[in-house]
Design a protein around this motif. Sequence first.
Motif: not given
Length: 301
Positions: A89-92, A144-146, A156-159, A163-166
């Motif tokens: 998982p990774a964010g800004l 969300a699901v994007l 992608a699934k954002v948790r 970004v948790a996974d894609f």
Amino acid sequence: MMVNAPIAIRPAFIAIDWGTTNRRAYAIAADGAVMDMMRDDKGVLAVPREAFAGEVAAIRARLGDVPILCAGMVGSTRGWVEVPYRMCPAGLDALVEGLVWVEPGRTAIVPGLSFTAGDSSDVMRGEEVQLLGAVAAGLAPADAVLCQPGTHCKWAKVRGGVVADFRTAMTGEMFALLKAHSLLGDFLTGTVIDGPAFRDGLALAQDDRLLSSLFGERAGVVLGRRDASETAARVSGLLIGADVREQDLVAGEEVHILADAALGILYAAAVTAAGGTPVLIDSHIAFSAGITAIWKAIDGR
């Protein structure tokens, strides 16, 4: 009486979304507003490695002599400098930490993201800025699901805002390959819109027999049972429908679609047909929001 000439307002920075075949450059103000934009077909495949510095200088000459943040395939093995992926998982914050300055204090490249699970592996470059930008701008919730349709469609699934996974589907590339190199190619010249033929393709995708259904499209035209002018829309519906079907959407589940209007409408129809609830997001707004958040982090704002 002397009249003072108007003072030109410079952007705070320039952002370049540098893809494989195209690029967009945005002049962005300190508050994140896009002041100017240019788009051309000088993707990384059209630029020799030794020419990237000159290309960036030309963009500065047009949009402003300010720092530049680049995202996308410019950080790939085929780009200017290879920038290591950040693991999900990774964010800004992970993107900020992974920035590589190819011109110190002047030009930096944003890292892409990678994801592994068991034997599965996936990567993205450029889409991560849009995904996290959509959340940063409040266009999508923190959980969300994007979906980012395109040559290589990203899901992608954002948790918790990261970004948790894609996973990536080669949907657009498959259509292009079929058009250029398959027996179906002669029939894939029609317009693709959300109409009866496209919806027929979506319905056909529910049979979960993609490969045989594709050949059946050619056979239907040869036997006079299908209108050749509708084949492109039907095959597009079949491919997009199969793409969405793979995601196993829960009934009513929201899917935030980051896309241009035309492609977004097609995916929205497919998501609806699969029982989901589409939410359309302007991908350009999401990108500018994400890259501005990165800029503010490194600029200390």
